[in-house]
Design a protein around this motif. Structure first.
Motif, mmCIF file in Angstrom:
data_model
loop_
_atom_site.group_PDB
_atom_site.id
_atom_site.type_symbol
_atom_site.label_atom_id
_atom_site.label_comp_id
_atom_site.label_asym_id
_atom_site.label_seq_id
_atom_site.Cartn_x
_atom_site.Cartn_y
_atom_site.Cartn_z
ATOM 1 N N THR A 1 2.077 4.832 3.425
ATOM 2 C CA THR A 1 1.745 4.783 2.249
ATOM 3 C C THR A 1 0.411 4.072 1.922
ATOM 4 O O THR A 1 -0.410 4.556 1.185
ATOM 5 N N LEU A 2 0.198 2.994 2.844
ATOM 6 C CA LEU A 2 -0.985 2.166 2.442
ATOM 7 C C LEU A 2 -2.014 3.057 3.138
ATOM 8 O O LEU A 2 -3.161 3.037 2.581
ATOM 9 N N HIS A 3 -1.758 3.806 4.270
ATOM 10 C CA HIS A 3 -3.130 4.936 4.766
ATOM 11 C C HIS A 3 -3.315 5.712 3.649
ATOM 12 O O HIS A 3 -4.612 6.100 3.559
ATOM 13 N N MET A 4 -2.392 6.404 3.107
ATOM 14 C CA MET A 4 -2.587 7.404 2.148
ATOM 15 C C MET A 4 -3.301 6.730 0.928
ATOM 16 O O MET A 4 -4.175 7.519 0.417
ATOM 17 N N GLY A 5 -3.086 5.665 0.499
ATOM 18 C CA GLY A 5 -3.782 5.073 -0.444
ATOM 19 C C GLY A 5 -5.224 4.679 -0.293
ATOM 20 O O GLY A 5 -6.141 4.957 -0.987
ATOM 21 N N ALA B 1 -9.996 3.585 9.447
ATOM 22 C CA ALA B 1 -9.390 2.373 8.739
ATOM 23 C C ALA B 1 -8.834 1.434 9.645
ATOM 24 O O ALA B 1 -8.417 1.726 10.979
ATOM 25 N N PRO B 2 -8.663 0.180 9.016
ATOM 26 C CA PRO B 2 -7.970 -0.767 10.088
ATOM 27 C C PRO B 2 -6.641 -0.433 10.867
ATOM 28 O O PRO B 2 -5.837 0.140 10.051
ATOM 29 N N ALA B 3 -6.366 -1.072 11.740
ATOM 30 C CA ALA B 3 -4.911 -0.598 12.570
ATOM 31 C C ALA B 3 -3.836 -0.938 11.531
ATOM 32 O O ALA B 3 -2.749 -0.126 11.496
ATOM 33 N N PHE B 4 -3.853 -2.289 10.718
ATOM 34 C CA PHE B 4 -2.684 -2.356 9.778
ATOM 35 C C PHE B 4 -2.666 -1.592 8.568
ATOM 36 O O PHE B 4 -1.577 -1.138 8.222
ATOM 37 N N VAL B 5 -3.645 -0.836 8.402
ATOM 38 C CA VAL B 5 -3.656 0.056 7.348
ATOM 39 C C VAL B 5 -3.091 1.490 7.931
ATOM 40 O O VAL B 5 -2.265 2.127 7.128
ATOM 41 N N LYS B 6 -3.535 1.844 8.948
ATOM 42 C CA LYS B 6 -2.849 3.176 9.849
ATOM 43 C C LYS B 6 -1.615 2.965 10.163
ATOM 44 O O LYS B 6 -0.944 4.170 10.276
ATOM 45 N N ALA B 7 -1.186 1.706 10.301
ATOM 46 C CA ALA B 7 0.332 1.764 10.644
ATOM 47 C C ALA B 7 1.504 1.980 9.579
ATOM 48 O O ALA B 7 2.384 2.369 9.934
ATOM 49 N N ARG B 8 0.862 1.938 8.408
ATOM 50 C CA ARG B 8 1.890 2.135 7.279
ATOM 51 C C ARG B 8 1.150 3.292 6.354
ATOM 52 O O ARG B 8 0.405 3.445 5.802
#
Length: 155
Positions: free
Chosen positions: A48-52, A39-46
């Motif tokens: 909740t967003l990473h779980m989604g 996943a992109p870094a900005f997705v991994k950083a959050r």
């Protein structure tokens, strides 16, 4: 022949949470790719967003795999679609990456065995014998019962 993965230690690390994304896959061309989420870094950083993101990847991969399973009994390239679904899962999940790596290794080994001259010669002989037997059975059937078409043909 073993049905188990050769990466049992890495799977244990992933299960315990230690260095899940730190493991690296080394390719013959020198490329290195870490196991785990792509996943992109900005997705991994959050979280909740990473779980989604993971849920979305899982649902899309599941839909593709289900379509592939349906194609096993319906017309279509079922196994190809199932492997495509596994590849989608492998973009996010380590277990799918390990399964896909194991599958690629087994397919490569099977292809190398199939290209062995002795195996090719044996397969050609078996095919020729099978064709001769099938031809003989067809000839006996035609000789015994004649060539009667199941439909009316007027010439």
């Amino acid at each position: 022949m073993s049905a188990e993965s050769d990466e049992r230690g890495k799977v244990a690390q992933v299960a315990t949470g230690a260095a899940a994304t730190g493991d690296v896959v080394h390719y013959p061309n020198g490329e290195e790719r870490p196991l785990g989420s792509r996943a992109p870094a900005f997705v991994k950083a959050r979280r909740t967003l990473h779980m989604g993101w993971q849920v979305g990847v899982f649902v899309i991969g599941l839909a593709v795999v289900v379509v592939g399973v349906l194609m096993l009994v319906l017309p279509g390239p079922g196994w190809l679609v199932i492997f495509a679904g596994m590849a989608i899962w492998a973009t996010e999940f380590v277990w799918a990456q390990l399964v896909l790596r194991w599958t690629k290794r087994k397919v490569t080994e099977a292809a190398q065995r199939a290209l062995d001259p002795r195996v090719r010669r044996r397969n050609m002989i078996l095919t020729a014998v099978g064709l001769v037997i099938a031809g003989a059975l067809i000839a006996v059937y035609v000789w015994k019962f004649g060539l009667a078409m199941p439909w009316k043909v007027t010439v």
